[in-house]
Scaffold this motif. Structure first.
Motif, PDB file in Angstrom:
ATOM      1  N   LYS A   1       0.885  -1.276   0.087  1.00  0.00           N
ATOM      2  CA  LYS A   1      -0.109  -0.013  -0.123  1.00  0.00           C
ATOM      3  C   LYS A   1       0.838   1.208   0.029  1.00  0.00           C
ATOM      4  O   LYS A   1       0.734   2.254  -0.796  1.00  0.00           O
ATOM      5  N   SER A   2       1.841   1.472   0.936  1.00  0.00           N
ATOM      6  CA  SER A   2       2.568   2.595   1.057  1.00  0.00           C
ATOM      7  C   SER A   2       3.353   3.079  -0.230  1.00  0.00           C
ATOM      8  O   SER A   2       3.291   4.154  -0.452  1.00  0.00           O
ATOM      9  N   THR A   3       4.054   2.217  -0.685  1.00  0.00           N
ATOM     10  CA  THR A   3       5.059   2.398  -1.912  1.00  0.00           C
ATOM     11  C   THR A   3       4.153   1.988  -3.312  1.00  0.00           C
ATOM     12  O   THR A   3       4.257   3.021  -4.289  1.00  0.00           O
ATOM     13  N   TYR A   4       3.327   1.274  -3.287  1.00  0.00           N
ATOM     14  CA  TYR A   4       2.967   0.865  -4.648  1.00  0.00           C
ATOM     15  C   TYR A   4       1.296   1.286  -4.575  1.00  0.00           C
ATOM     16  O   TYR A   4       0.657   1.128  -6.022  1.00  0.00           O
ATOM     17  N   GLY A   5       0.863   1.694  -3.487  1.00  0.00           N
ATOM     18  CA  GLY A   5      -0.855   2.111  -3.618  1.00  0.00           C
ATOM     19  C   GLY A   5      -1.591   0.943  -4.154  1.00  0.00           C
ATOM     20  O   GLY A   5      -2.674   1.145  -4.871  1.00  0.00           O
ATOM     21  N   ALA A   6      -1.303  -0.360  -3.966  1.00  0.00           N
ATOM     22  CA  ALA A   6      -2.077  -1.570  -4.672  1.00  0.00           C
ATOM     23  C   ALA A   6      -3.032  -1.887  -3.457  1.00  0.00           C
ATOM     24  O   ALA A   6      -3.166  -1.671  -2.348  1.00  0.00           O
ATOM     25  N   ASP A   7      -4.237  -2.290  -4.238  1.00  0.00           N
ATOM     26  CA  ASP A   7      -5.416  -2.793  -3.481  1.00  0.00           C
ATOM     27  C   ASP A   7      -5.275  -4.416  -3.183  1.00  0.00           C
ATOM     28  O   ASP A   7      -6.298  -4.826  -2.588  1.00  0.00           O
ATOM     29  N   GLY A   8      -4.500  -4.983  -3.903  1.00  0.00           N
ATOM     30  CA  GLY A   8      -4.087  -6.425  -3.959  1.00  0.00           C
ATOM     31  C   GLY A   8      -2.961  -6.783  -4.140  1.00  0.00           C
ATOM     32  O   GLY A   8      -2.299  -6.055  -4.907  1.00  0.00           O
TER      33      GLY A   8
END
Ligand code: DQA
Length: 148
Positions: free
Chosen positions: A64-71
């Motif tokens: 989440k913090s670096t990649y901003g991904a939801d999964g």
């Protein structure tokens, strides 16, 4: 929504490595194919590869913090079968997670039948080549959409 796809050790050798098992497509070409096809489903993909266990733990932690991904989709290569560190890292994050493999690990050597990551994932998909990653992205989107 956005999915981080992590590939572990020796997956940078796709296209050159054991072609009879892993096919002729390079990692770069496979990633480009996944990215293009997933966009049609409204899924943005971001890719990370490392041969180093600690670096993979770091990427998992930063979903989440670096990649901003939801999964997260992870093919940890041989680490799948023995890396308690990557298994614990997966246990640290809350996003939907799917373990994938290009080959059908259950039709191969006994040591490949064991995963120390699967219990910290929502599910496992193996044996469908690059489609394993695409099916995993769609599974994550299903979880994401139902949670809305
Ligand atoms: C793999 C299967 C693993 O057993 C192996 O060590 C790999 C690739 C797969 O994608 O089929 O490196 O994860």
């Amino acid at each position: 929504m956005k999915v981080l796809i992590i590939n572990g050790p020796n997956l940078n050798m796709l296209g050159a490595r054991e072609k009879e098992i892993y096919g002729e497509t390079t990692l770069a070409d496979m990633n480009a194919e996944i990215a293009k096809e997933m966009l049609a489903y409204g899924i943005e993909t971001v890719f990370y590869q490392s041969n180093i266990e600690g670096e993979i733990c770091g990427a998992v932690q930063q979903v989440k913090s670096t990649y901003g991904a939801d999964g997260l989709v992870i093919n940890a290569g041989a680490y799948t079968h023995y890396s308690r560190a990557i298994g614990d890292a997966l246990g640290c994050i809350k996003v939907p997670k799917v373990e994938v493999h290009i080959s059908n690990v259950h039709a191969r050597e006994d040591f490949r039948h064991v995963s120390v990551l699967a219990d910290n994932c929502n599910g496992v998909i193996c044996g469908f080549g690059s489609d394993s990653y695409k099916l995993a992205c769609l599974a994550i989107k299903g979880i994401y959409d139902r949670a809305k």
